[in-house]
Design a protein around this motif. Structure first.
Motif, short mmCIF file in Angstrom:
data_model
loop_
_atom_site.label_atom_id
_atom_site.label_comp_id
_atom_site.label_asym_id
_atom_site.label_seq_id
_atom_site.Cartn_x
_atom_site.Cartn_y
_atom_site.Cartn_z
N GLU A 124 0.83 -1.20 0.00
CA GLU A 124 0.00 0.00 0.00
C GLU A 124 0.87 1.26 0.00
O GLU A 124 0.64 2.20 -0.77
N ASP A 190 -9.19 -2.76 6.11
CA ASP A 190 -8.17 -2.93 5.07
C ASP A 190 -8.76 -3.43 3.76
O ASP A 190 -8.02 -3.75 2.84
N GLU A 191 -10.11 -3.52 3.66
CA GLU A 191 -10.76 -3.95 2.43
C GLU A 191 -11.34 -2.74 1.69
O GLU A 191 -11.42 -1.64 2.23
N VAL A 192 -11.77 -2.98 0.45
CA VAL A 192 -12.30 -1.91 -0.38
C VAL A 192 -13.65 -2.33 -0.94
O VAL A 192 -13.86 -3.50 -1.24
N TYR A 212 -5.19 -7.46 -3.97
CA TYR A 212 -5.04 -6.09 -3.50
C TYR A 212 -5.02 -5.19 -4.73
O TYR A 212 -4.30 -5.44 -5.70
N GLY A 222 -7.40 -1.32 -1.53
CA GLY A 222 -7.40 -2.24 -0.40
C GLY A 222 -7.58 -3.66 -0.89
O GLY A 222 -7.49 -3.96 -2.09
#
Length: 232
Positions: A124, A190-192, A212, A222
């Protein structure tokens, strides 16, 4: 005509008559079959129409039931009925919310991602620096790793920080483009989230089930489930 006593077989007159167990008794004859203790309507126990005291009341012996085809069929039918009732109860309570008390697949997935947090944070930071024209980032500190682990909603004992080698180039899958085939709402920080048809860019494969990347429409990046997207 006065009835006869069931014990002494003599005439029972109304003043001394006890009517119990479908028979007539003298008050003195209404006694335990074993110890001959005189009983009354409050302390007797009947067995096969004979009075007994509490100490000498015959014990009932249970017989073993064989597993006949009919009994096996009834057992299977009862089991199926229990499963049907469980499914009905599950459908009624679905969506009402329950506390997670078991090692569910979701908790297993979260535990598994803890081993990959350092790598995810590294990529990231790398993507942010790459977009800003800066060099590769430094490895995350052990404190950042432990802080991220503590933010998860389960009991977690941090493992010793592994020795990380110098920063390497992104995996070979970096830069691939994927299209979402389903809507997805982020379940962790931490996810999208994305919608069906969104284009996911700068995708990197984390493991067989997770990737990712960055959502081109929103710019958010994310983790995302691999089975919700397809390669363009």
């Amino acid at each position: 005509m006065n009835p006869l006593c069931s014990r002494c077989n003599l005439v029972v007159y109304p003043t001394e008559k006890v009517n119990c167990l479908d028979k007539y008794w003298h008050k003195g004859c209404f006694s335990c079959e074993v110890c001959k203790m005189t009983l009354n309507m409050k302390n007797y126990k009947g067995f096969e129409k004979r009075p007994y005291c509490n100490a000498h009341y015959p014990k009932t012996n249970f017989t073993c039931v064989a597993d006949t085809p009919e009994n096996l069929r009834l057992k299977q039918q009862s089991k199926m009925q229990s499963q049907v009732l469980y499914r009905e109860d599950f459908e009624k309570n679905k969506g009402k919310g329950f506390s997670v008390v078991a090692d569910t697949p979701e908790l297993q997935r979260i535990k598994k991602t803890q081993d990959q947090i350092s790598n995810i944070k590294y990529h990231e930071e790398f993507e942010k620096r790459k977009m800003g024209g800066e060099g590769p980032p430094s490895s995350p500190s052990p404190g950042a790793y432990q802080q991220s682990a503590a933010s998860q909603n389960f009991h977690y004992e941090p493992a010793p920080e592994p020795v990380r080698q110098a920063a390497a180039a992104p995996p070979p899958s970096a830069g691939k483009r994927y299209r979402a085939v389903y809507d997805y709402s982020a379940a962790d920080e931490d996810e999208v989230s994305f919608m069906d048809g969104d284009v996911i860019v700068d995708v990197q494969q984390i493991d067989e089930g997770w990737m990712y990347g960055r959502v081109e429409r929103t710019g958010q990046q994310g983790m995302l489930p691999a089975n919700y997207v397809e390669a363009i």
